[in-house]
Design a protein around this motif. Sequence first.
Motif, PDB file in Angstrom:
ATOM      1  N   LYS A  44      49.260  18.975   4.844  1.00 17.91           N
ATOM      2  CA  LYS A  44      50.337  19.611   5.358  1.00 17.91           C
ATOM      3  C   LYS A  44      51.687  19.575   4.733  1.00 17.91           C
ATOM      4  O   LYS A  44      52.442  20.461   4.515  1.00 17.91           O
ATOM      5  N   THR A  47      51.357  21.197   1.320  1.00 21.71           N
ATOM      6  CA  THR A  47      51.536  22.502   1.128  1.00 21.71           C
ATOM      7  C   THR A  47      52.810  23.256   1.831  1.00 21.71           C
ATOM      8  O   THR A  47      53.363  24.199   1.365  1.00 21.71           O
ATOM      9  N   LYS A  48      53.642  22.414   2.330  1.00 26.42           N
ATOM     10  CA  LYS A  48      54.906  22.859   3.154  1.00 26.42           C
ATOM     11  C   LYS A  48      55.990  22.939   1.869  1.00 26.42           C
ATOM     12  O   LYS A  48      56.811  23.729   1.771  1.00 26.42           O
ATOM     13  N   GLU A 106      55.188  25.831  -0.113  1.00 24.48           N
ATOM     14  CA  GLU A 106      55.513  27.013   0.464  1.00 24.48           C
ATOM     15  C   GLU A 106      56.874  27.088   0.097  1.00 24.48           C
ATOM     16  O   GLU A 106      57.461  28.155   0.017  1.00 24.48           O
ATOM     17  N   GLN A 107      57.833  26.033   0.270  1.00 26.07           N
ATOM     18  CA  GLN A 107      59.287  26.169   0.092  1.00 26.07           C
ATOM     19  C   GLN A 107      59.980  26.475  -1.284  1.00 26.07           C
ATOM     20  O   GLN A 107      60.571  27.015  -1.402  1.00 26.07           O
ATOM     21  N   GLY A 155      57.698  28.424  -2.982  1.00 31.77           N
ATOM     22  CA  GLY A 155      57.146  29.645  -3.306  1.00 31.77           C
ATOM     23  C   GLY A 155      55.972  29.665  -4.280  1.00 31.77           C
ATOM     24  O   GLY A 155      55.612  30.624  -4.761  1.00 31.77           O
ATOM     25  N   LEU A 213      53.004  28.307  -3.073  1.00 30.62           N
ATOM     26  CA  LEU A 213      51.604  28.114  -2.144  1.00 30.62           C
ATOM     27  C   LEU A 213      51.028  29.138  -2.272  1.00 30.62           C
ATOM     28  O   LEU A 213      51.185  30.486  -2.258  1.00 30.62           O
ATOM     29  N   LYS A 214      49.677  28.986  -2.801  1.00 32.23           N
ATOM     30  CA  LYS A 214      48.642  30.388  -2.849  1.00 32.23           C
ATOM     31  C   LYS A 214      47.496  30.198  -1.595  1.00 32.23           C
ATOM     32  O   LYS A 214      47.060  31.161  -1.639  1.00 32.23           O
ATOM     33  N   HIS A 215      47.126  28.733  -1.573  1.00 31.27           N
ATOM     34  CA  HIS A 215      46.328  28.827  -0.432  1.00 31.27           C
ATOM     35  C   HIS A 215      46.706  27.863   1.157  1.00 31.27           C
ATOM     36  O   HIS A 215      47.071  26.743   0.613  1.00 31.27           O
ATOM     37  N   PRO A 216      46.826  28.507   2.084  1.00 30.47           N
ATOM     38  CA  PRO A 216      47.192  27.805   3.047  1.00 30.47           C
ATOM     39  C   PRO A 216      46.154  26.801   3.493  1.00 30.47           C
ATOM     40  O   PRO A 216      44.885  26.914   3.114  1.00 30.47           O
TER      41      PRO A 216
END
Length: 713
Positions: free
Chosen positions: A104, A107-108, A111-112, A114, A116-119
């Motif tokens: 987690k 991925t966070k 994600e921040q 930009g 992240l490809k897979h949650p």
Amino acid sequence: MALENSHELENGDGTTRSDQNFLEKEAEEADDEANKGKEIESVEMIFRDTVVPSWKGQLTVRAFVVSAILGVVFSFIVMKLNLTTGIIPSLNVAAGLLGFFFVKTWTKVLEQCGLLKHPFTRQENTVIQTCVVATSGIAFSGGFGSYLFGMSDTIAAQSSDANSPTRDMNIKNPSLSWMIGFLFIVSFIGLCSVVPLRKIMIIDFKLTYPSGTATAHLINSFHTPQGAKLAKKQVTALGKFFSFSFLWSFFQWFFVSEDDCGFENFPTFGLKAYQNMFYFDFSTMYVGVGMICPHLINISLLLGTILSWGIMWPLIEKKEGDWYEAGLKSSNFHGIQGYRVFTAIALILGDGLYNFLKVLGNTSIALYKQLKNKESRTVLPVGPDGKATSEDLATSFDDKCRKQVFLKDRIPTWLAVGGYVAIAAIATTTLPQIFEQLEWYYVLVIYVFAPALAFCNAYGCGLTDWSLASTYGKLAIFVIGAWAGKSQGGVLAGLAACGVMMNIVSTASDLMQDFKTGYMTLASPRSMFVSQVIGTAMGCVIAPCVFWIFYQAFPDMGVQGSEYPAPYALVYRNLAILGVEGFGSLPKHCLSLCYGFFAAAILINVARDTAPKKWARFIPIPMAIAIPFYIQKPFAIDMCLGSLILFIWEKRNKKEAKAFGPAVASGLICGEGLWSVPKSILALVKVNPPICMKFLSKGMNVKVDDFISTLSR
């Protein structure tokens, strides 16, 4: 239980069945909060807008990187527990929590940025948990604290055949190469033995697999908004107590430059109590283990300590020169050690035999009823008014979704059968090359009967959450050992056969537990199987390497009374000796005591099963009573302290204790367990603690002062 079973008294010889009630209730509470003021909503309705990745999409690189890291950490923890007491609690909670936290966080950050490809999905979380438990599970089922180390010269020198002329042919000292080869040969075949039965076990028979179900509830709750918030708080608590445990272990290390030094030898209740194993040794690991193990196990351990070290051994020591020869070393099996070990073996065998017959009987009856009433089992339950309730409809929707995913990605039967035959053929050819005493036809017979026993163990585990892997292993010890005979290396052949059988039936039940977890989290059976295979492969390399670090860093490992006595290794070797030699070499009256304790174990179990529930929960567990008989460690005090902490916590705030107790316990266990890594490295490079803190009586202290004063003149 992880004493003699997995998720057992021994994950035992060894894992406790722990925390499924906590997990289930926690998941229910999370669901209740999410559904306040609403109609009952199914689990899969909550995730209806979440895309389920393909089985290949569930097997991500990041999942296996995290699994490898956690697998190493947990292997050190399991190995340390293996080599000290053999009591191994379930680490599923810690694996699920830490897996969730690491990925987690990963991925966070992506994600921040930009990128992240897979949650992160619950299916990927399930893959991580499965892989980690499979990896660290090899540290137990590999026999490093039992049958495998029991083959060594170190254990043989302390066993009842220490002076036997055939001892040399029954010894095989550890070596990294043959241990890794042996584990790769025997650890995968159990996965193939029950794969064709997965639909029957999970869907047709609807077996509960309590640990697998509880783990699924945990993972499902993590990935809801309420569950994610709780998980973060649990991980924070785990991290705080992990840091405390690690730093406290580091601090203690400075005071242990010699044997019997340091906080772990603090005579908490006085020197006389210290001599009889009654003291607190400041081990945060065993305080944590006590918080995870049920209260009854901890009380049973304390009762066993009082009965053995407080009453029996002091009385038998007074018979020195009458019951046994005077002047023998405390580790000699013709002296006091013979009483310690063989009375414990009698309790273990009595308890194991009773539970084996009980589970086998229940399994046979339940299997007959399920086959007879198979059609009626498929009918959806209805409410009192003849209509399906909202809860029934939710269950129906969940089952429909889960069956669809579970049956979509089939594992071909020909692959499982072909894999079993191929691995059995390889093992029949190669195992006799590793163990000359283990003839090829012994191995062939084991593999002929193993699938039936694997089915029994997997089915019984689905009903009771109780794995009897070590009991089947002991059966193999006696059968193959007696078949080979004393003069033909029957002791070593029996121990090797134990390893083959234990690995087959243990991995079979573990895989079915994982299938149940995957079924309830919509993880593909293929991804579960592949993650189990990869985790097992990692364990076949990681576990022997971890054991080898301990083996090289601590030269006295396996010696009774040392820091790492590997007590079950001695028990397993003596079981093998009993299988080929009989009881003739035991000291006077030892056999009578063994008969008495064997009968007592059965009677205690009968009482537990026949007494009313309100009284049965106070009747101790024989296998837990047996462990302190021969382990010269005060872990019962530590574990009872952990149990007391949890008990008081539950009285003050039951909800908080249920939510955070397992996380705190996992932190305490992981902190001290991880300290084993730098501690072993320091020992390997000959860096020793600088201080010896020792506790003496007043009279002895005066003598030491007088002696020092004479030296200074």
